[in-house]
Motif scaffolding. Structure first.
Motif, PDB file in Angstrom:
ATOM      1  N   SER B  85     -40.675  12.582 -11.153  1.00 39.09           N
ATOM      2  CA  SER B  85     -40.500  11.121 -11.261  1.00 39.09           C
ATOM      3  C   SER B  85     -40.629  10.459  -9.897  1.00 39.09           C
ATOM      4  N   VAL B 106     -36.279   4.833 -18.267  1.00 42.24           N
ATOM      5  CA  VAL B 106     -36.653   6.251 -18.187  1.00 42.24           C
ATOM      6  C   VAL B 106     -36.623   6.854 -19.592  1.00 42.24           C
ATOM      7  N   ILE B 108     -37.449  10.696 -20.894  1.00 37.54           N
ATOM      8  CA  ILE B 108     -37.930  12.036 -20.551  1.00 37.54           C
ATOM      9  C   ILE B 108     -37.482  13.033 -21.618  1.00 37.54           C
ATOM     10  N   THR B 150     -32.615  11.149 -13.435  1.00 40.68           N
ATOM     11  CA  THR B 150     -33.768  10.435 -12.885  1.00 40.68           C
ATOM     12  C   THR B 150     -33.388   8.977 -12.621  1.00 40.68           C
ATOM     13  N   THR B 154     -33.294   7.236  -8.914  1.00 37.63           N
ATOM     14  CA  THR B 154     -34.332   6.243  -8.640  1.00 37.63           C
ATOM     15  C   THR B 154     -33.794   4.818  -8.739  1.00 37.63           C
ATOM     16  N   ILE B 190     -40.555   5.112 -16.881  1.00 37.32           N
ATOM     17  CA  ILE B 190     -40.825   6.399 -16.235  1.00 37.32           C
ATOM     18  C   ILE B 190     -40.726   7.425 -17.361  1.00 37.32           C
ATOM     19  N   SER B 191     -41.877   7.941 -17.802  1.00 36.90           N
ATOM     20  CA  SER B 191     -41.885   8.707 -19.050  1.00 36.90           C
ATOM     21  C   SER B 191     -42.590  10.040 -18.903  1.00 36.90           C
ATOM     22  N   ILE B 241     -44.780  13.503 -15.310  1.00 42.97           N
ATOM     23  CA  ILE B 241     -44.204  12.161 -15.466  1.00 42.97           C
ATOM     24  C   ILE B 241     -45.284  11.102 -15.239  1.00 42.97           C
ATOM     25  N   ILE B 243     -45.943   6.791 -14.925  1.00 44.91           N
ATOM     26  CA  ILE B 243     -45.398   5.438 -14.817  1.00 44.91           C
ATOM     27  C   ILE B 243     -46.197   4.570 -15.788  1.00 44.91           C
TER      28      ILE B 243
END
Lengths: 81, 418
Positions: B85, B106, B108, B150, B154, B190-191, B241, B243
């Motif tokens: 990430s 996020v 994830i 994450t 971040t 953020i995936s 990851i 964006i």
């Protein structure tokens, strides 16, 4: 203060909390000086129990805020057992 | 705030920690070179295991991304996610500050979460009793913690969640992130997906399920999707990851754009815990739904990044599904399995494969399926055997299917201002 215990737990504190060995003094406070949170404190107490093969009851553990206090509790526990 | 009109969603940053490279550049260069990330495993003594091979992440230094104290309280699957990430955010040139943090989320996915910490603590429990179990065990183990950590590392305070759909989890996470941005619930998501399941118990379980390759004497040729001599999947680990950003937001800050996500299809076989339907009907519908969602016709597709696990069942049924969904177009496009190089990252696979697909779109180059020597009867598509290829990629799909019968297809498109 039991210097031998102090030196041993200093090593554990340095490892677990990622702090400088030089910064560990008897008056160091785990939370305010070393940025430890509640989970860190539990983990530290467990590491002390493991190292010295003792059992620190929760009510004793809760009173420990500084390195020196930890040394005292460990010292009396090892003498008791 | 949700908006009734749909936003376009573009990819502005990529991050990858993989068995063939720990940066986007290394990963992509590895894919183009057909680099093989599979070898005998070193993470534990596997001498008594039926499967002793895997795609380990090599030379990963968590301290490059996370302090020592913080890294110690993270399972490896979370370390990978936070690292990838941070790479993706840096790649996107995205600055997360007090004013935009609530608009950045996020998502994830992971298949199994913190297996390593669970196994270690179970051993401590059996050896020393319950009072010696770490207070960090639960927060380290739970699958959502990659997304949670994450955010912590971040500052992203927007929508935050975790998909746990086995080997489809990473693609589900990208799809859900896409939806949230498309519908206006976030400006940026953020995936991706992450996994670190090269552990003794995991290998025991997957081997008992007869899912893993046993080609221990020849690890470099063990993962051979669509080949007639394939004998199971090879586990990999890592994180990929992306964006995902609302187009106007990306343009306003002058971000580079790799491509656009335009469709997300999701179905369930409702058939068997681990086996796909023999005709791949659930997978077919996932592909069809992704195209419908994107407003694309089958003849617009140029490339499919296949699930391609190298298991006997998947590669045949997936081929059938691609043919059913795309018709004659299936024979005009390229289909490849990058798992042939990375191994199967379970919940992480959808993440690194979405990264690979975005790079294929951006570069007009398609990664190969390595170790494809004699195609399985019935596997008669162009699987890009052994060598990457220059190929115009306007529209690409990425498939992921998971235990539980989950089928996910993502649709990507080259970015064109309209």
């Amino acid at each position: 203060m039991n210097q031998e215990i102090f030196e041993k737990i200093k090593g554990i504190i340095v490892e677990q909390l990622d702090v400088d060995a030089d910064s560990v003094a008897p008056e160091s406070n785990f939370i305010t000086d070393f940025d430890a949170d509640s989970l860190d404190t539990v983990e530290l107490i467990m590491a002390f129990e493991e190292e010295f093969d003792i059992d620190i009851p929760d009510e004793e553990a809760e009173k420990i805020t500084t390195v020196g206090e930890a040394v005292e509790v460990i010292d009396s526990s090892t003498k008791a057992s | 705030m949700a908006n009734s009109s749909l936003h376009r969603v573009v990819i502005t940053g990529l991050g990858a920690i993989t068995p063939i490279g720990n940066t986007l550049e290394e990963y992509w260069e590895g894919l183009m070179a057909g680099r093989n990330g599979i070898d005998l495993i070193t993470a534990f003594d596997a001498s008594e295991h039926a499967c002793r091979i895997g795609g380990e992440v090599k030379g990963f230094d968590p301290y490059e991304f996370i302090s020592k104290k913080e890294a110690k309280r993270m399972d490896r699957f979370s370390q990978f996610a936070v690292a990838a990430s941070k790479q993706a955010i840096a790649d996107a040139g995205l600055e997360i500050n007090d004013s935009n943090a609530p608009d950045i989320g996020v998502m994830i996915g992971t298949g199994v979460g913190g297996l390593k910490v669970l196994e270690d603590q179970q051993t401590i429990y059996l050896d020393k009793g319950p009072s010696r179990c770490s207070p960090f065990m639960i927060p380290m183990m739970i699958g959502n913690m990659a997304a949670g950590l994450t955010a912590i590392h971040t500052g992203a305070q927007g929508p935050n969640s975790c998909t746990v759909t086995a080997c489809a989890a990473g693609s589900n996470a990208v799809g859900e992130g896409f939806r949230l941005v498309q519908r206006g619930y976030a400006k940026v998501m953020i995936s991706g997906g992450t996994e670190a399941a090269i552990t003794p118990l995991s290998y025991a379980g997957f081997a008992s399920a007869r899912a893993l390759s046993r080609r221990n004497d020849d690890p470099k040729h063990a993962c051979r999707p669509f080949d007639k001599d394939r004998d199971g999947f090879v586990m990999g680990e890592g994180a990929g990851i992306l964006i995902l950003e609302e187009l106007d937001h990306a343009i306003a800050r002058g971000a580079k754009i790799y491509g656009e996500i335009v469709g997300y299809g999701m179905t369930c076989d409702a058939y068997h815990m681990t086996a796909p339907t023999p005709e791949g009907t659930g997978a077919t519908r996932a592909i069809e739904l992704a195209l419908k969602d994107a407003g694309l016709a089958p003849n617009e597709v140029n490339y499919v990044n296949a699930h391609g696990t190298s298991t006997p069942a998947n590669d045949i049924t997936e081929t059938k599904a691609i043919k059913r969904a795309l018709g004659d177009q299936a024979y005009k496009i390229l289909v490849s399995s990058t798992k042939s190089m990375t191994g199967h990252l379970l919940g992480g696979s959808g993440g690194i494969e979405a990264v690979a697909t975005a790079m294929a779109i951006a570069n007009d180059r398609v990664p190969p399926t390595i170790n494809l020597e004699t195609p399985q009867e019935g596997c008669d598509l162009d699987y890009v055997p052994n060598e990457s290829r220059a190929h115009k990629v306007e529209v690409a799909l990425s498939n992921s299917f998971g235990f539980g019968g989950h089928n996910v297809t993502l649709a990507f498109k080259k970015y064109r201002p309209e």
